[in-house]
Design a protein around this motif. Structure first.
Motif: not given
Lengths: 172, 102
Positions: A51-58, A128-145
């Motif tokens: 699916l292209g979500s590397d962070f969730m796979a790890v 969520a279009e770009a890869l890798p998603t790790t930086a995006l998810i990290g940003n989202a977790l420390l701002t919106d969530y």
């Protein structure tokens, strides 16, 4: 032929996942269930990769295989006195469970295949279009969530202390 | 073979969910019931990630992150209860847990 590679990866991971999931629920020995479950978790991680979500796979591998499955193995080692065979003690229960599971799946599959996903309105914000998603998810977790993120850490702390208390038993 | 669409992923997640449901209903050992519950959670997580990819939106993956955190907490508490049950009743099948029947 990128499409063919994706198809091949999807179908092989799906086969591993479903096959080992069936094995995990029907194995005669608990140990076999645990090992089959490990294969299932790896299969789901592979699907995340497709699916292209590397962070969730790890995360799937680290948390489920490295954490939850080890916990389950400890539970199995600490409690397994009577080997739990997959005996069909009451065929009615077995048949009923099969019917319930099949009906659930058929109902869901009917609803899924009846929905035209491509024509639903897109609510994308392009996040969520770009890869890798790790930086995006990290940003989202420390701002919106940030609040749920911190709350999750408190929940985990309380749960681990409480679990140790419950598992240790009475006030000795 | 047709292209892999979102429906493929969602159908696969429904299949994992159904297999987990089968395990929860048929098995009697609480440890295996817990394993089947984790299977069901994995199925729903897969649906979340698939929708996240479908809509190009990160919310589904963030939600999956929290689901995994709660699943870890749930596994820890459930295993503590199973160990306590094993100490009190010398066994971990569901038939053992009849304390609340009075």
């Amino acid at each position: 032929m990128e499409g063919l590679g994706i198809q091949l990866a999807f179908y092989s991971f799906a086969a591993v996942t479903i096959g080992s999931a069936l094995l995990a629920t029907m194995a005669k020995k608990i140990v076999n269930s645990a090992f089959a479950l490990m294969a299932t978790f790896f299969g789901v991680a592979g699907i995340y990769g497709v699916l292209g979500s590397d962070f969730m796979a790890v995360t799937q591998i680290v948390v489920y295989v490295g954490g939850i499955l080890i916990l389950l193995c400890f539970g199995m080692l600490l409690t397994d006195r009577v080997p739990d065979e997959f005996r069909v003690r009451s065929p009615r229960r077995y048949v009923g469970a099969s019917i319930a599971a099949t009906l659930t799946f058929v109902g869901l599959a009917w609803a899924i295949s009846g929905t035209a996903w491509a024509r639903l309105p897109h609510i994308t914000d392009g996040s969520a279009e770009a890869l890798p998603t790790t930086a995006l998810i990290g940003n989202a977790l420390l701002t919106d969530y940030l609040l749920p993120f911190e709350f999750a850490s408190i929940v985990l702390l309380v749960v681990l202390v409480g679990a140790a208390r419950v598992a240790r038993g009475g006030t000795r | 073979m047709a292209d892999i669409t979102t429906s493929h992923y969602i159908v696969l997640s429904a299949l994992i969910f159904a297999v987990g449901l089968f395990g929860v209903v048929t098995r009697k050992n609480t440890v295996i019931i817990l394993m089947s519950l984790e299977l069901m959670l994995n199925g729903t997580n897969l649906a979340f990630v698939a929708f996240s990819r479908h809509w190009g939106n990160l919310q589904g993956q963030v939600f999956t992150f929290f689901v995994i955190a709660v699943a870890a907490a749930e596994a820890a508490v459930a295993l503590a209860i199973i160990i306590a049950l094993n100490r009190v009743r010398k066994g971990v099948t569901l038939d053992e847990a009849t304390e609340l029947k009075g």
